[in-house]
Write an enzyme that holds these catalytic residues in place. Structure first.
Site, PDB file in Angstrom:
ATOM      1  N   GLU A  55      45.100  41.436  53.126  1.00  0.00           N
ATOM      2  CA  GLU A  55      46.374  41.628  53.812  1.00  0.00           C
ATOM      3  C   GLU A  55      46.965  40.298  54.270  1.00  0.00           C
ATOM      4  O   GLU A  55      48.169  40.074  54.127  1.00  0.00           O
ATOM      5  CB  GLU A  55      46.195  42.556  55.022  1.00  0.00           C
ATOM      6  CG  GLU A  55      45.711  43.946  54.667  1.00  0.00           C
ATOM      7  CD  GLU A  55      44.187  44.091  54.634  1.00  0.00           C
ATOM      8  OE1 GLU A  55      43.709  45.237  54.683  1.00  0.00           O
ATOM      9  OE2 GLU A  55      43.477  43.059  54.558  1.00  0.00           O
ATOM     10  N   CYS A  83      41.593  45.461  59.203  1.00  0.00           N
ATOM     11  CA  CYS A  83      40.867  45.075  60.410  1.00  0.00           C
ATOM     12  C   CYS A  83      41.859  44.744  61.519  1.00  0.00           C
ATOM     13  O   CYS A  83      43.062  44.596  61.279  1.00  0.00           O
ATOM     14  CB  CYS A  83      39.962  43.883  60.110  1.00  0.00           C
ATOM     15  SG  CYS A  83      40.862  42.321  59.977  1.00  0.00           S
ATOM     16  N   CYS A  86      44.108  41.688  60.822  1.00  0.00           N
ATOM     17  CA  CYS A  86      45.188  41.963  59.875  1.00  0.00           C
ATOM     18  C   CYS A  86      46.269  42.822  60.511  1.00  0.00           C
ATOM     19  O   CYS A  86      47.465  42.585  60.303  1.00  0.00           O
ATOM     20  CB  CYS A  86      44.632  42.619  58.618  1.00  0.00           C
ATOM     21  SG  CYS A  86      43.579  41.501  57.647  1.00  0.00           S
TER      22      CYS A  86
END
Length: 154
Positions: A55, A83, A86
């Protein structure tokens, strides 16, 4: 198949290709106005950079394509549950939406879940696993850093 599924399939195909090349199984695409403008794969193993998530790599490329850090109007389609790092980057960039195919529950048996990080971040600073503290140090003889920055920008 709707367009969201098509974008997710593209992200998953990138993840498969990355895994087959020795990387981690994560891919992401960024869409604006119905077009994929950038993509990325997890490059942690190749670069040694722990922030080289799919990402974030896609965000970096999209910012270059658009010539701006503002990704308002963009959507991210990721192979796996992004996560917290991100997710925060997406919010800071103004990304409008994120859709992912594989959940943290899907990834957990394979060591690919960030659920524990989310859980830790939900705690007050004093209870998190990382020591977090505020120490308001200033440089003598220098103006306030933030006020000075703002003043320079007019």
């Amino acid at each position: 198949m709707d367009q969201n599924e098509a974008y997710l399939r593209e992200a998953i195909a990138l993840a498969y290709a990355n895994a087959e090349a020795g990387g981690r199984p994560f891919g992401a695409v960024i869409v604006r106005d119905g077009q994929i403008i950038a993509s990325g794969v997890n490059e942690i193993g190749r670069t040694g950079d722990p922030t080289a998530h799919a990402e974030l790599n896609a965000i970096r490329r999209a910012s270059q394509v658009l010539g701006s850090p503002d990704l308002s109007g963009c959507a991210i389609f990721a192979s796996g549950h992004p996560c917290p790092m991100c997710m925060a980057a997406m919010r800071l960039a103004g990304v409008a939406a994120v859709t992912y195919a594989y959940s943290n529950e899907d990834g957990a048996p394979h060591g690919l879940s960030t659920a524990a990080v989310y859980d830790d971040l939900a705690k007050p600073f004093a209870e998190q696993s990382m020591t977090i503290r505020h120490l308001p140090v200033r440089l003598p003889g220098r103006p306030d850093l933030y006020a000075d920055w703002r003043a320079q920008r007019g």
